[in-house]
Design a protein around this motif. Sequence first.
Motif, PDB file in Angstrom:
ATOM      1  N   UNK A 147      44.391  49.695  20.754  1.00  0.00           N
ATOM      2  CA  UNK A 147      43.953  49.932  19.379  1.00  0.00           C
ATOM      3  C   UNK A 147      42.435  50.044  19.310  1.00  0.00           C
ATOM      4  N   UNK A 148      41.738  49.153  20.009  1.00  0.00           N
ATOM      5  CA  UNK A 148      40.274  49.197  20.021  1.00  0.00           C
ATOM      6  C   UNK A 148      39.766  50.498  20.638  1.00  0.00           C
ATOM      7  N   UNK A 149      40.448  50.970  21.679  1.00  0.00           N
ATOM      8  CA  UNK A 149      40.056  52.244  22.300  1.00  0.00           C
ATOM      9  C   UNK A 149      40.291  53.414  21.352  1.00  0.00           C
ATOM     10  N   UNK A 150      41.398  53.349  20.597  1.00  0.00           N
ATOM     11  CA  UNK A 150      41.681  54.397  19.620  1.00  0.00           C
ATOM     12  C   UNK A 150      40.596  54.419  18.540  1.00  0.00           C
ATOM     13  N   UNK A 151      40.194  53.241  18.084  1.00  0.00           N
ATOM     14  CA  UNK A 151      39.127  53.159  17.074  1.00  0.00           C
ATOM     15  C   UNK A 151      37.835  53.767  17.612  1.00  0.00           C
ATOM     16  N   UNK A 152      37.532  53.463  18.864  1.00  0.00           N
ATOM     17  CA  UNK A 152      36.315  53.996  19.483  1.00  0.00           C
ATOM     18  C   UNK A 152      36.367  55.517  19.541  1.00  0.00           C
ATOM     19  N   UNK A 153      37.514  56.053  19.967  1.00  0.00           N
ATOM     20  CA  UNK A 153      37.700  57.496  20.079  1.00  0.00           C
ATOM     21  C   UNK A 153      37.607  58.177  18.710  1.00  0.00           C
TER      22      UNK A 153
END
Length: 233
Positions: free
Chosen positions: A69-75
């Motif tokens: 989820x954190x990676x998706x937010x970053x992307x």
Amino acid sequence: MNTAKKIGILGGTFDPPHVGHLKLATHFAKLLHLDALLLIPSGEPWQKGTGITPAEMRFKLTEAAGIDLARAFLYLKIATQVGIDRMEIDRAGPSYAIDTVKALRERFGANASLTWLMGTDSLVALPSWNSWEKLSQYVNFAVATRPHHDLRAQINPELSTEVSGFLKEHQTSDATALENSPSGLIYIDESLNVDLSSTELRDRLKSSFRSAVASEQIPTHTLEIITNLGLYQ
């Protein structure tokens, strides 16, 4: 995170956490400009019966989902912090949302906007929650529609006068109102149609379609733990 002003809360059994949870979280993190989003696995999910995966394992699976989820937010350039909170696992006895929201209100202060994220099936079931009528004193609600759950058909005087009255008193059609209100509002979002049923997913994981279902419905890091430990077979 304690200085955050707009907090999203996504509670649940997370048995297992899946793509539907992440879609819901991502949608409302962006829509409500959340400073932080807390995933809170239940300790003793009193309404779920027996056969639930142990709490510590569900916490690990949720932590893994939080990485994706954190990676998706970053992307997606969504500036929302992701936190996985142990409060319900560490708290003795059944996991009641009312105890959780009281603790979060105490943690973040009277002025923070606290918003509980859920699907329409949870909204319809609210009267079965412990002290449910007091929840709006502590949080807002952001509700996403679910496949095959027609809210208008489900909320009628015969089925649930409590929910109808609750909506009449608290519903807003303005999502930004939640950002500026600490609690007491309900926003129903019909643009996102997301399935949050872990029960159905567990059943499908035990079928011959396991590998296809897993790769489509379970976040990468969560799936790695499930595969390595041979869970849900």
